[in-house]
Design a protein around this motif. Sequence first.
Motif, PDB file in Angstrom:
ATOM      1  N   ARG A  63       0.774-102.321  59.486  1.00  0.00           N
ATOM      2  CA  ARG A  63       0.548-102.021  58.063  1.00  0.00           C
ATOM      3  C   ARG A  63      -0.545-102.920  57.455  1.00  0.00           C
ATOM      4  NH1 ARG A  63       6.078-101.369  58.920  1.00  0.00           N
ATOM      5  NH2 ARG A  63       6.894 -99.330  58.312  1.00  0.00           N
ATOM      6  N   ILE A  64      -1.636-103.055  58.192  1.00  0.00           N
ATOM      7  CA  ILE A  64      -2.767-103.855  57.711  1.00  0.00           C
ATOM      8  C   ILE A  64      -3.555-103.017  56.707  1.00  0.00           C
ATOM      9  CG2 ILE A  64      -4.884-105.059  58.372  1.00  0.00           C
ATOM     10  CD1 ILE A  64      -3.560-105.521  61.140  1.00  0.00           C
ATOM     11  N   LYS A  65      -3.546-103.408  55.453  1.00  0.00           N
ATOM     12  CA  LYS A  65      -4.166-102.634  54.377  1.00  0.00           C
ATOM     13  C   LYS A  65      -5.553-103.135  54.003  1.00  0.00           C
ATOM     14  CE  LYS A  65      -0.292-100.308  53.795  1.00  0.00           C
ATOM     15  NZ  LYS A  65      -0.185 -98.893  54.223  1.00  0.00           N
ATOM     16  N   LYS A  66      -5.903-104.317  54.486  1.00  0.00           N
ATOM     17  CA  LYS A  66      -7.164-104.934  54.102  1.00  0.00           C
ATOM     18  C   LYS A  66      -7.789-105.601  55.321  1.00  0.00           C
ATOM     19  CE  LYS A  66      -8.887-108.855  51.387  1.00  0.00           C
ATOM     20  NZ  LYS A  66      -8.482-110.125  50.780  1.00  0.00           N
ATOM     21  N   LEU A  67      -9.103-105.485  55.444  1.00  0.00           N
ATOM     22  CA  LEU A  67      -9.814-106.150  56.533  1.00  0.00           C
ATOM     23  C   LEU A  67     -11.136-106.677  55.998  1.00  0.00           C
ATOM     24  CD1 LEU A  67      -9.815-106.864  59.538  1.00  0.00           C
ATOM     25  CD2 LEU A  67     -10.973-104.691  59.996  1.00  0.00           C
ATOM     26  N   ASP A  68     -11.325-107.998  56.080  1.00  0.00           N
ATOM     27  CA  ASP A  68     -12.537-108.622  55.552  1.00  0.00           C
ATOM     28  C   ASP A  68     -13.653-108.710  56.577  1.00  0.00           C
ATOM     29  OD1 ASP A  68     -11.825-109.416  52.765  1.00  0.00           O
ATOM     30  OD2 ASP A  68     -10.198-110.439  53.815  1.00  0.00           O
ATOM     31  N   ALA A  69     -13.321-108.694  57.875  1.00  0.00           N
ATOM     32  CA  ALA A  69     -14.357-108.744  58.905  1.00  0.00           C
ATOM     33  C   ALA A  69     -13.752-108.428  60.263  1.00  0.00           C
ATOM     34  CB  ALA A  69     -15.034-110.112  58.947  1.00  0.00           C
ATOM     35  N   LEU A  70     -14.616-107.916  61.140  1.00  0.00           N
ATOM     36  CA  LEU A  70     -14.263-107.647  62.532  1.00  0.00           C
ATOM     37  C   LEU A  70     -15.141-108.540  63.406  1.00  0.00           C
ATOM     38  CD1 LEU A  70     -12.766-105.862  64.624  1.00  0.00           C
ATOM     39  CD2 LEU A  70     -14.598-104.177  64.353  1.00  0.00           C
ATOM     40  N   VAL A  71     -14.506-109.278  64.317  1.00  0.00           N
ATOM     41  CA  VAL A  71     -15.212-110.245  65.164  1.00  0.00           C
ATOM     42  C   VAL A  71     -15.015-109.833  66.625  1.00  0.00           C
ATOM     43  CG1 VAL A  71     -15.447-112.682  65.776  1.00  0.00           C
ATOM     44  CG2 VAL A  71     -14.710-112.046  63.465  1.00  0.00           C
ATOM     45  N   PHE A  72     -16.101-109.891  67.401  1.00  0.00           N
ATOM     46  CA  PHE A  72     -16.019-109.471  68.804  1.00  0.00           C
ATOM     47  C   PHE A  72     -16.198-110.647  69.761  1.00  0.00           C
ATOM     48  CE2 PHE A  72     -17.181-105.281  66.976  1.00  0.00           C
ATOM     49  CZ  PHE A  72     -16.119-104.553  67.490  1.00  0.00           C
ATOM     50  N   THR A  73     -15.380-110.643  70.820  1.00  0.00           N
ATOM     51  CA  THR A  73     -15.504-111.642  71.878  1.00  0.00           C
ATOM     52  C   THR A  73     -16.594-111.262  72.876  1.00  0.00           C
ATOM     53  OG1 THR A  73     -13.810-110.518  73.222  1.00  0.00           O
ATOM     54  CG2 THR A  73     -13.070-112.268  71.726  1.00  0.00           C
ATOM     55  N   HIS A  74     -16.680-109.958  73.204  1.00  0.00           N
ATOM     56  CA  HIS A  74     -17.679-109.452  74.136  1.00  0.00           C
ATOM     57  C   HIS A  74     -17.693-107.933  74.075  1.00  0.00           C
ATOM     58  CE1 HIS A  74     -13.999-109.242  76.495  1.00  0.00           C
ATOM     59  NE2 HIS A  74     -14.617-108.579  77.460  1.00  0.00           N
ATOM     60  N   GLU A  75     -18.509-107.305  74.930  1.00  0.00           N
ATOM     61  CA  GLU A  75     -18.832-105.890  74.761  1.00  0.00           C
ATOM     62  C   GLU A  75     -18.008-104.923  75.595  1.00  0.00           C
ATOM     63  OE1 GLU A  75     -22.210-107.595  77.435  1.00  0.00           O
ATOM     64  OE2 GLU A  75     -20.586-108.303  76.147  1.00  0.00           O
ATOM     65  N   HIS A  76     -17.052-105.367  76.372  1.00  0.00           N
ATOM     66  CA  HIS A  76     -16.301-104.443  77.208  1.00  0.00           C
ATOM     67  C   HIS A  76     -15.497-103.447  76.364  1.00  0.00           C
ATOM     68  CE1 HIS A  76     -16.446-107.082  81.100  1.00  0.00           C
ATOM     69  NE2 HIS A  76     -17.561-106.414  80.882  1.00  0.00           N
ATOM     70  N   LYS A  77     -15.369-102.227  76.892  1.00  0.00           N
ATOM     71  CA  LYS A  77     -14.784-101.119  76.141  1.00  0.00           C
ATOM     72  C   LYS A  77     -13.375-101.392  75.634  1.00  0.00           C
ATOM     73  CE  LYS A  77     -17.110 -97.114  75.801  1.00  0.00           C
ATOM     74  NZ  LYS A  77     -17.182 -96.299  74.578  1.00  0.00           N
ATOM     75  N   ASP A  78     -12.581-102.119  76.435  1.00  0.00           N
ATOM     76  CA  ASP A  78     -11.208-102.372  75.988  1.00  0.00           C
ATOM     77  C   ASP A  78     -11.161-103.337  74.810  1.00  0.00           C
ATOM     78  OD1 ASP A  78     -12.088-104.198  78.047  1.00  0.00           O
ATOM     79  OD2 ASP A  78     -10.075-105.029  78.144  1.00  0.00           O
ATOM     80  N   HIS A  79     -12.338-103.825  74.380  1.00  0.00           N
ATOM     81  CA  HIS A  79     -12.425-104.714  73.221  1.00  0.00           C
ATOM     82  C   HIS A  79     -13.213-104.105  72.070  1.00  0.00           C
ATOM     83  CE1 HIS A  79     -10.850-108.393  75.279  1.00  0.00           C
ATOM     84  NE2 HIS A  79     -11.147-107.626  76.318  1.00  0.00           N
ATOM     85  N   THR A  80     -13.921-103.012  72.322  1.00  0.00           N
ATOM     86  CA  THR A  80     -14.806-102.446  71.291  1.00  0.00           C
ATOM     87  C   THR A  80     -14.560-100.983  70.953  1.00  0.00           C
ATOM     88  OG1 THR A  80     -16.498-101.748  72.904  1.00  0.00           O
ATOM     89  CG2 THR A  80     -16.657-104.008  72.048  1.00  0.00           C
ATOM     90  N   ALA A  81     -13.853-100.241  71.800  1.00  0.00           N
ATOM     91  CA  ALA A  81     -13.831 -98.778  71.719  1.00  0.00           C
ATOM     92  C   ALA A  81     -13.279 -98.224  70.410  1.00  0.00           C
ATOM     93  CB  ALA A  81     -13.037 -98.206  72.898  1.00  0.00           C
ATOM     94  N   GLY A  82     -12.490 -99.018  69.682  1.00  0.00           N
ATOM     95  CA  GLY A  82     -11.881 -98.511  68.453  1.00  0.00           C
ATOM     96  C   GLY A  82     -12.655 -98.791  67.180  1.00  0.00           C
TER      97      GLY A  82
END
Length: 253
Positions: A63-82
């Motif tokens: 139930r996350i209603k707010k998101l101020d930023a998205l941070v990535f560790t690396h580019e693999h699909k299981d970390h970026t696909a969504g």
Amino acid sequence: MKVTLLGTGTSQGVPVIACECPVCHSLDYRDKRLRVSVHLEVNGKSFIIDSGPDFRQQVLRERIKKLDALVFTHEHKDHTAGMDDIRAFNFSQHKDMPVYAEERVINQLQKEFSYIFSGINYPGIPRVQLNPISEEPFEIEGVTFTPIRVQHYKLPVLGFRVGNFTYITDANFISAEEKKKIKGSDVIVLNALRREPHISHFSLSEAVQILEELQPKQAYLTHISHLLGFHAEVEKELPEFIKLGYDGLQFNC
């Protein structure tokens, strides 16, 4: 700071498609693992590290209603696909989503999600604000993120320390210099794929050895595959200050 482990599974998740092993058939909810991700709530701000294929499901579940930023560790699909699903936050918050990643990762995002960056601006596409990062500390909404450089076989990956919390996934090597950045963390989340050695991830014994060296007050293991075993059984083998993470686990630090 409130931390929620959104997903604690490896790239295939658990259960694995078409797998008949006992772990994949387990009825223990802790053995059901979505792709790895974490939500941080710090001083009223909301951040997610990595948006894998299960991003939408994880955000709805918590139930996350707010998101101020998205941070990535690396580019693999299981970390970026969504990443496409941040458009729901675009609509509800009426602003572009700040995205923080290394230049290499940003370049890959621009390829994988080319429709976002084509300039056509098709109605309803995600709107993002790209922010390149390096190994230097950076701030988001007044919150300091300290990158931790680790190796995922030959791929350089970033972990992050925020306050007294350190999060590292997809790693099989951390240098002595980078360990100094982690030292003193109250809570560490670290990957432990399986019992057997792996070319690009820490095994269970390797992860335990590193955590015993760093000595946080509490540690949780993540990026877990079905090959590690049943949650309930593995956790009995661990030192008192180390536990297996599981999807939906929350703690303060």
